[in-house]
Motif scaffolding. Structure first.
Motif, short mmCIF file in Angstrom:
data_model
loop_
_atom_site.label_atom_id
_atom_site.label_comp_id
_atom_site.label_asym_id
_atom_site.label_seq_id
_atom_site.Cartn_x
_atom_site.Cartn_y
_atom_site.Cartn_z
N LYS A 147 27.66 90.78 58.67
CA LYS A 147 27.74 90.90 57.26
C LYS A 147 26.88 91.44 57.08
CE LYS A 147 28.69 86.66 58.84
NZ LYS A 147 28.57 84.98 58.79
N HIS B 253 32.11 85.15 73.87
CA HIS B 253 32.46 83.97 74.80
C HIS B 253 33.20 84.73 76.11
CE1 HIS B 253 35.31 81.64 76.40
NE2 HIS B 253 36.87 82.18 76.71
N SER C 50 33.37 88.05 68.32
CA SER C 50 33.37 86.60 68.39
C SER C 50 34.53 86.32 70.48
CB SER C 50 33.85 85.33 67.94
OG SER C 50 33.86 85.29 66.69
N VAL C 51 34.95 87.18 70.43
CA VAL C 51 35.38 87.20 71.61
C VAL C 51 34.72 87.70 72.92
CG1 VAL C 51 37.58 88.16 72.89
CG2 VAL C 51 37.76 87.33 70.97
N ILE D 10 26.44 88.97 64.67
CA ILE D 10 27.88 88.94 63.38
C ILE D 10 27.24 88.25 62.22
CG2 ILE D 10 29.36 86.59 63.11
CD1 ILE D 10 30.57 86.47 65.54
N THR E 193 34.32 90.76 62.91
CA THR E 193 33.80 89.56 63.36
C THR E 193 34.72 89.18 64.48
OG1 THR E 193 32.71 89.22 61.25
CG2 THR E 193 32.83 87.62 62.42
N SER E 194 35.67 88.59 64.52
CA SER E 194 36.93 88.21 65.82
C SER E 194 36.71 88.77 66.97
CB SER E 194 38.43 88.30 65.30
OG SER E 194 37.98 87.57 63.79
N VAL E 195 36.94 90.02 66.51
CA VAL E 195 36.13 91.13 67.67
C VAL E 195 35.19 90.45 68.90
CG1 VAL E 195 36.47 93.27 68.87
CG2 VAL E 195 38.13 92.70 67.12
N TYR F 292 36.22 92.68 57.23
CA TYR F 292 34.56 92.01 58.44
C TYR F 292 35.39 91.00 58.50
CZ TYR F 292 30.85 94.07 55.10
OH TYR F 292 29.94 95.21 54.45
N THR F 293 36.71 90.40 58.47
CA THR F 293 37.05 88.91 59.60
C THR F 293 37.13 89.75 60.59
OG1 THR F 293 38.13 88.71 57.56
CG2 THR F 293 38.84 87.36 59.94
N VAL F 294 38.10 91.15 60.85
CA VAL F 294 38.76 91.25 61.96
C VAL F 294 37.63 92.21 63.15
CG1 VAL F 294 39.32 93.98 63.01
CG2 VAL F 294 40.40 92.34 61.47
#
Length: 282
Positions: free
Chosen positions: A218, A268, A264-265, A214, A260-262, A256-258
């Protein structure tokens, strides 16, 4: 016998297991939670109702061709840097754990050097490498090393220094007794690493590696200073022409938020995969 005497008599008092259990009231925590929610709602309302963000402009450019091309280059650059960086980092970690003092010293020196120099300085040095070596392999350096090549080399060398420590820490987290037990069973060195060391080391490697992924995503935005047409540089080219700075920066921020969220999932589920058989019940 009076009732108040019964209440204090240890013989006739009711047992503790039949007494009602009253949970502790946490008024301060609930008041703080309400205050945080109110402040969050006010902040969201301020962002959505502020005309300066120009959300119609954000929607118009969010999926434009130039922005999507910059997004694709950002994703491609992130993937290449992570693969090359962790490949080189794994080699450096192996050298750091080697019994050879020369290999250990060289690996330590590499990690020390590239963690000491800011990534922006590294990129600018590689971008101006032609001033030091005008010709490489019989070809002019300016023709051989372009902006994208500079970005890959600079980010990879920087990433490898951190990846080496992540891999080394993961290997050191494995109990030496596990390796000794595998040796006692007669497993070969390669099989010990594949079946014993790496599966356990990955539990310690994956969380920081996910953070590095991540961070690299960025961090690729810094290559805009050397005119690499990534996501940020693509939005900059647009707002230099239209002067709509805030909405174009919001386009980059949302993408970037979208992504990064993917990621992060995905991190996990990867962590959950390598944690099989080692999860603790709370």
């Amino acid at each position: 016998m009076p009732s108040d005497t019964l209440a204090h008599d240890p013989v006739t008092a009711p047992p503790a297991d039949v007494l009602p259990i009253v949970p502790r009231r946490r008024h301060g925590q609930w008041a703080a939670a309400v205050a945080v929610l109110v402040l969050l709602a006010l902040a969201v309302d301020s962002v959505l109702r502020n005309d300066a963000f120009q959300w119609d402009v954000v929607a118009a450019y969010f999926t434009s061709d130039s922005v999507l091309r910059g997004l694709w280059l950002t994703l491609w650059l992130t993937a290449v840097v992570m693969v090359l960086g962790f490949g080189l980092g794994t080699l450096l970690a192996a050298c750091r754990l080697s019994a050879n003092p020369v290999l250990r010293a060289v690996s330590w020196g590499y990690v020390w050097l590239f963690r000491s120099i800011p990534i922006l300085v590294q990129l600018l040095l590689w971008f101006n490498i032609g001033a030091l070596y005008p010709v490489l392999f019989g070809v002019k350096t300016v023709d051989l090393v372009g902006p994208v090549t500079v970005a890959i080399v600079g980010l990879t060398l920087h990433e490898a220094a951190y990846a080496a420590e992540v891999v080394r820490g993961g290997i050191l987290s494995v109990d030496p007794g596990q390796i000794e037990a595998a040796q006692a069973l007669g497993l070969s060195r390669g099989r010990r690493w594949r079946r014993i060391v790496l599966p356990q080391a990955m539990r310690a490697i994956v969380p920081p590696a996910g953070n590095m992924l991540i961070g690299t995503l960025k961090g690729t935005s810094i290559v805009s200073v050397i005119a690499v047409n990534d996501l940020l540089f693509s939005t900059q080219l647009i707002y230099h022409r239209t002067y709509q700075v805030i909405p174009l920066l919001m386009v980059a921020t949302l993408w970037y938020t979208v992504v990064t969220s993917v990621l992060s999932v995905g991190q996990h589920y990867v962590e959950k995969h390598f944690a099989r058989g080692a999860e603790r019940t709370r």
